[in-house]
Design an enzyme around this catalytic site. Structure first.
Site, PDB file in Angstrom:
ATOM      1  NE  ARG A 167      -3.280   2.543   2.615  1.00  0.00           N
ATOM      2  CZ  ARG A 167      -3.185   3.336   3.673  1.00  0.00           C
ATOM      3  NH1 ARG A 167      -2.670   2.885   4.806  1.00  0.00           N
ATOM      4  NH2 ARG A 167      -3.621   4.565   3.624  1.00  0.00           N
TER       5      ARG A 167
ATOM      6  CG  HIS B   1      -1.097   9.010   3.356  1.00  0.00           C
ATOM      7  ND1 HIS B   1      -1.245   7.663   3.641  1.00  0.00           N
ATOM      8  CD2 HIS B   1      -0.668   9.572   4.505  1.00  0.00           C
ATOM      9  CE1 HIS B   1      -0.907   7.430   4.896  1.00  0.00           C
ATOM     10  NE2 HIS B   1      -0.534   8.579   5.455  1.00  0.00           N
TER      11      HIS B   1
ATOM     12  CD  GLU C 138      -4.566   7.773   9.614  1.00  0.00           C
ATOM     13  OE1 GLU C 138      -4.013   8.857   9.885  1.00  0.00           O
ATOM     14  OE2 GLU C 138      -4.142   6.679  10.001  1.00  0.00           O
TER      15      GLU C 138
ATOM     16  CG  ASN D 174      -4.832   3.430   8.802  1.00  0.00           C
ATOM     17  OD1 ASN D 174      -4.971   2.415   8.114  1.00  0.00           O
ATOM     18  ND2 ASN D 174      -4.494   4.600   8.285  1.00  0.00           N
TER      19      ASN D 174
ATOM     20  CE1 TYR E 150       0.585   2.732  13.364  1.00  0.00           C
ATOM     21  CE2 TYR E 150      -1.500   3.730  12.738  1.00  0.00           C
ATOM     22  CZ  TYR E 150      -0.254   3.252  12.395  1.00  0.00           C
ATOM     23  OH  TYR E 150       0.169   3.287  11.095  1.00  0.00           O
TER      24      TYR E 150
ATOM     25  CD  GLU F 284      -1.461   3.947   8.046  1.00  0.00           C
ATOM     26  OE1 GLU F 284      -1.146   4.390   9.183  1.00  0.00           O
ATOM     27  OE2 GLU F 284      -1.701   4.673   7.079  1.00  0.00           O
TER      28      GLU F 284
HETATM   29  O1  IFM Z   1       2.646   7.772   9.900  1.00  0.00           O
HETATM   30  C1  IFM Z   1       1.270   7.776  10.087  1.00  0.00           C
HETATM   31  C2  IFM Z   1       0.555   7.575   8.774  1.00  0.00           C
HETATM   32  O2  IFM Z   1       0.901   8.531   7.824  1.00  0.00           O
HETATM   33  C3  IFM Z   1      -0.939   7.660   8.977  1.00  0.00           C
HETATM   34  N1  IFM Z   1      -1.369   6.769  10.034  1.00  0.00           N
HETATM   35  C4  IFM Z   1      -0.649   6.816  11.272  1.00  0.00           C
HETATM   36  C5  IFM Z   1       0.841   6.693  11.033  1.00  0.00           C
HETATM   37  C6  IFM Z   1       1.601   6.733  12.361  1.00  0.00           C
HETATM   38  O3  IFM Z   1       1.362   7.937  13.029  1.00  0.00           O
END
Ligand code: IFM
Length: 452
Positions: A75, A119, A164, A291, A293, A357
């Site tokens: 990606r 992006h 995002e 995405n 985290y 992500e």
């Molecule tokens: O680096 C970023 C990415 O560009 C978008 N999603 C979160 C990642 C980590 O912060």
């Protein structure tokens, strides 16, 4: 032992401004991130994406790494100002050629190209006319999508319109910590709607030139209420609405939910929503990329006003889920990914999901022998891939997982100080070094089975 369906796609992800560099080459125009990063005080240490990972010149080496890892898909994003240097008009052939070579290079290595169209590198000239505050930008995005799709539509395996939109709108125009650095809640809400509109128009443009799956990538925040008190539940529900459903509801349900509109009413009467917009925004799509985290608890009673990205939930207080943190200060909580996938599936049962992500910035140490023994990142990846397996076992239609990121790269306002890569980039020499996590991902991909 958790395993994955035969057709489950494992990949790695990057984004144009974070890795490409070569900002003045190939006829590329200026983006809002060029302007922002060159504005003193905006990015840590004054870092910019001028060179970043020099991927523009080293892309064949980077594709070889992907092939050696054994990923199914890659990606990456297309930089709008490489295609339309001023955001309007005909395509810059050198820009199209760069991505065309990249796509062919992936296909030659047996890797499916997954393109994200936006992006965050908006052409500066469009920002000068209002950027995402201006409705016209959505129509300019559709033109850009059309140009890219005409060139690559026969070869790209998956398309995402935006990455995002919450970040683009709320960090870019709400808190101003991202480009273009505007801090105004009304501007952030207008930008949100125009990004949603751009998505819908972009889907229409893509469908005209491709039969490949089309979707969007969002950062649905995994939020849990801090308690069942009325105050905490209320703040949590509003944060959830403005942070998450403000994007996916219009796209997948064709309407903004009542709580989103009520929570934001003090900032906007939403006059930006024109007749017919929601029909455009809710074009059928094939997948939603999530995405993930970290996850957070939300309590009420906060006092944050003004420059918060949480427009409509200014009183929300965000509490770390635990004290096991990455270098970003984000709590490591794999079960949050399972919860998120289940929650999104329950709200939108008909759409396929992709983890577009997932990964971790860690404090990497280069050993005397040059190796990077990032056991913490391996544990992170293993835990989160396991969390995807848990969601699959619960019946959630998850179709893929993309590790963020292939390379250490430019982490936006934090510059190059945060290292998300499974491959280390030495910014002085541009040498790429496989961290232990890259070797782990490679051996995982060989079996696609996690240990107990
Ligand atoms: O680096 C970023 C990415 O560009 C978008 N999603 C979160 C990642 C980590 O912060």
């Amino acid at each position: 032992m958790p395993t994955f369906p035969e057709d489950f796609v494992f990949g790695a992800a990057t984004a144009s401004y974070q890795i490409e560099g070569a900002v003045h080459e190939g006829g590329r125009g200026t983006s809002i991130w060029d302007t922002f990063s060159h504005t003193p005080g905006r990015v840590d240490r004054g870092d910019t994406g001028d060179v970043a990972c020099d991927h523009y010149h080293r892309w064949t080496e980077d594709l070889d790494i992907l092939a050696e890892l054994g990923v199914d898909a890659y990606r990456f994003s297309v930089a709008w100002p490489r295609i339309q240097p001023t955001g309007v008009g005909s395509a810059n052939q050198a820009g199209l050629d760069f991505y065309s070579r990249l796509v062919d290079g992936l296909l030659a290595r047996g890797i499916t190209p997954f393109v994200t169209l936006y992006h965050w590198d908006l052409p500066q000239t469009l920002e000068d006319k209002g950027g995402w505050r201006d409705r016209d930008t959505a129509y300019r995005f559709a033109d850009y999508a059309d140009l890219v799709a005409r060139e690559l539509g026969d070869r790209v395996g998956e398309w995402a319109t935006l990455n995002e939109p919450w970040c683009a709108a709320m960090l870019g125009y709400g808190s101003g910590v991202h480009a273009p650095g505007v801090a105004n809640p009304k501007a952030a809400l207008d930008a949100s709607h125009h990004l949603n509109l751009a998505h819908g128009l972009g889907v229409q443009a893509l469908r005209a030139s491709t039969t490949s799956p089309v979707g969007i990538v969002v950062n649905v925040h995994q939020l849990w209420p801090a308690s069942d008190s009325e105050q905490d539940m209320d703040a949590w529900a509003r944060a959830d609405a403005v942070g998450n459903w403000m994007y996916l509801d219009p796209i997948l349900k064709g309407r903004y939910d009542d709580l989103t509109l009520a929570a934001t009413a003090k900032h906007s009467s939403w006059e930006v929503i024109a007749d017919g917009d929601l029909d455009i925004i809710s074009q059928p799509i094939d997948f939603v990329g999530l995405n993930y985290y970290s996850g957070q608890y939300v309590a009420g009673g906060g006092t944050s006003e003004g420059h918060t990205p949480w427009v409509g939930a200014e009183d929300a207080r965000f509490i770390l889920a635990n004290d096991h943190l990455t270098d970003m200060g984000w709590a490591i909580i794999p079960r949050g990914l399972t919860d998120l996938l289940v929650r999104v599936h329950e709200r939108y049962p008909d759409i396929d999901l992709i983890v577009s992500e997932n990964g971790a910035a860690m404090v990497d140490v280069v050993s005397d022998d040059g190796a990077i023994h990032d056991a913490d990142r391996i544990a992170y990846l293993e835990g989160h891939i396991g969390a995807v397996a848990d969601a699959l076992a619960l019946g959630v239609p998850v179709k893929g997982y993309y590790e963020w990121s292939l390379l250490d790269n430019f982490e936006w306002a934090l510059g190059c100080s945060k290292r998300f890569g499974i491959v280390r980039v030495d910014y002085d020499t541009q040498a790429r070094t496989w961290k232990d996590s890259a070797k782990w991902y490679q051996s995982f991909l060989a079996t696609r089975t996690l240990g107990e």
